[in-house]
Design an enzyme around this catalytic site. Structure first.
Site, PDB file in Angstrom:
ATOM      1  CG  HIS A 254    -102.220 -35.482  -9.014  1.00  0.00           C
ATOM      2  ND1 HIS A 254    -103.204 -34.477  -8.657  1.00  0.00           N
ATOM      3  CD2 HIS A 254    -101.255 -35.468  -7.952  1.00  0.00           C
ATOM      4  CE1 HIS A 254    -102.928 -34.065  -7.304  1.00  0.00           C
ATOM      5  NE2 HIS A 254    -101.739 -34.896  -7.029  1.00  0.00           N
TER       6      HIS A 254
ATOM      7  CG  HIS B 173    -100.762 -38.415  -4.149  1.00  0.00           C
ATOM      8  ND1 HIS B 173    -101.460 -37.988  -3.194  1.00  0.00           N
ATOM      9  CD2 HIS B 173    -100.035 -37.216  -4.799  1.00  0.00           C
ATOM     10  CE1 HIS B 173    -101.623 -36.778  -3.368  1.00  0.00           C
ATOM     11  NE2 HIS B 173    -100.897 -36.100  -4.283  1.00  0.00           N
ATOM     12  CD  GLU B 174     -97.235 -37.451  -8.024  1.00  0.00           C
ATOM     13  OE1 GLU B 174     -97.550 -36.775  -9.216  1.00  0.00           O
ATOM     14  OE2 GLU B 174     -96.988 -36.782  -6.960  1.00  0.00           O
TER      15      GLU B 174
END
Length: 423
Positions: free
Chosen positions: A23, A19-20
């Site tokens: 970003h 997920h990170e």
């Protein structure tokens, strides 16, 4: 127990890291400064800076995080009155500011800070060598580094590198990227699962195999036969076939099947088998499976779509039929699910990981402040009103959302502990 803990750390960590990384990846391409990308939490055990980003490995192997410029503040480490050490280049510009107590990191200029602006003016003022009779001003290089109190070296964050300085489409993509990566991980894992299974069930009424000395074998059924009726009820697919057989444990049934184009009917007594607390009938037949590359890819996609549809259905039910803490699950529920998945073996863990990943992606897109969906909602509002949302208003809304999520997480955690370990 130990295996479950290891699997939990891997699953939970992979979900957060993926997920990170979403970003991180899109922020870098949007020109946003990623100050730190961390694997793990807690005290760092290794770090290296590459192209302006500090990559760290921390001692607690539970996920990770990214620090985007504009979402954190140098004032957490640099304050008026603080003694620091400056490193200057040949143009007398500050290229490194040491705020930690590790003064031996480099030979620099001691300064007691009286004022600073690392956002716009890019200056730092103070007394050199404790001489309070003269305040000196130093220009700070745009790409200067800051050694934080923890000893971690990161780039300073001038305003042009902030998230808020990127274009609106770039910010929307960056906010969506974390969930997108979770969707991608889920799809990839479901496809991998398709290739680890011993064939993909076709849900056909044609038999893939018949167990030797089973009721079906003794009745003359062989692989390739197609069961078309059970007790006069049509069985067009495997689900209908299995349902009809399972309803008659130990009871004689009439089975009509097609063998090489000829229709025949036999009497078979299903064997009684206990599954959980229920007694079901079995006649020793196996579903036909497809080993083709296309079938395995299709299986992955179908599982992905089915999982997403199920999660949206559950969310819809929560909004239309009332909210309950039992509808939610936190780390404790994930640990309990990991234990069950581990008991099912490698394929069970893969399926669990894929389900969690798509669930995390969808939940993160809910329009709740502090979640990615809340940020996207603010981006959409900005696009509608055609002007930036005031930073104070955005910060206030985000803070309210953060405290709401924190309270919800505490309640969910206590509820999970009671559900899985006390009740």
């Amino acid at each position: 127990m130990i295996l479950t803990i290891i699997v939990f750390i891997i699953v939970f960590g992979l979900l957060v890291l993926v997920h990170e990384f979403g970003h991180y990846f899109f922020a870098k391409r949007a020109g946003i400064l990623v100050r730190e990308f961390s694997i793990g939490m807690g005290p760092k055990i290794w770090w290296r800076q590459v192209n302006g980003t500090t990559y760290t490995v921390r001692c607690l192997p539970l996920g990770g995080y990214v620090r985007l410029a504009g979402n954190d503040d140098d004032e957490d480490d640099l304050r008026v009155g603080m003694p620091v050490t400056l490193e200057l280049n040949d143009q007398s510009q500050v290229i490194k500011i040491n705020t930690s107590q590790k003064q031996g990191l480099f030979s620099g200029l001691p300064l007691q800070v009286t004022n600073f602006d690392l956002t716009d003016a890019l200056i730092i003022k103070g007394y050199v060598n404790g001489n309070e009779s003269e305040e000196k001003t130093f220009r700070v290089n745009h790409d200067a580094e800051l050694i934080e109190k923890s000893g971690t070296t990161v780039r300073i964050a001038p305003r042009d590198t902030w998230v808020s300085s990127a274009s609106l489409p770039a910010r929307m993509i960056t906010n969506f990227a974390g969930a997108f990566n979770n969707f991608l991980l889920s799809l990839v894992v479901f496809i991998i699962l398709g290739f680890t299974l011993n064939g993909i069930p076709t849900n056909s009424n044609q038999l893939g195999a018949v167990t030797a000395n089973s009721p079906a074998a003794r009745a003359g059924l062989v692989a390739g036969d197609r069961i078309i009726r059970v007790n006069g009820q049509k069985t067009n697919d495997w689900s209908q076939l299995a349902n009809q057989i399972s309803k008659h444990p130990g009871k004689r049934v009439s089975v009509t099947y097609s063998h090489r184009g000829k229709t025949q009917t036999v009497k078979i007594t299903p064997k009684t088998v206990t599954q959980g607390k229920e007694r079901v009938g079995q006649i020793g037949i196996q579903e036909q499976v497809d080993h083709s590359f296309k079938a395995r890819l299709s299986f992955g996609w179908q599982q992905f779509v089915s999982a997403g549809t199920l999660i949206f259905t559950i969310l819809g039910h929560m909004f239309t039929h009332g909210f309950s803490l039992n509808d939610l699950g936190g780390p404790v529920a994930i640990y309990a699910g990991t234990s069950q998945a581990t008991a099912l073996g490698f394929n069970g863990v893969l399926n669990f990981l894929a389900l969690l990943s798509i669930n995390l992606g969808i939940v993160n897109l809910l329009p709740i402040p502090a979640l990615d969906g809340g940020k996207l909602l603010l981006n959409i509002i900005e696009a509608i009103i055609r002007r930036p949302i005031p930073e104070k208003a955005e910060a206030f809304v985000t803070m309210i959302g953060f405290f709401f999520l924190l309270l919800l997480m505490i309640l969910v955690t206590f509820n999970d502990i009671h559900r899985y370990f006390i009740h």
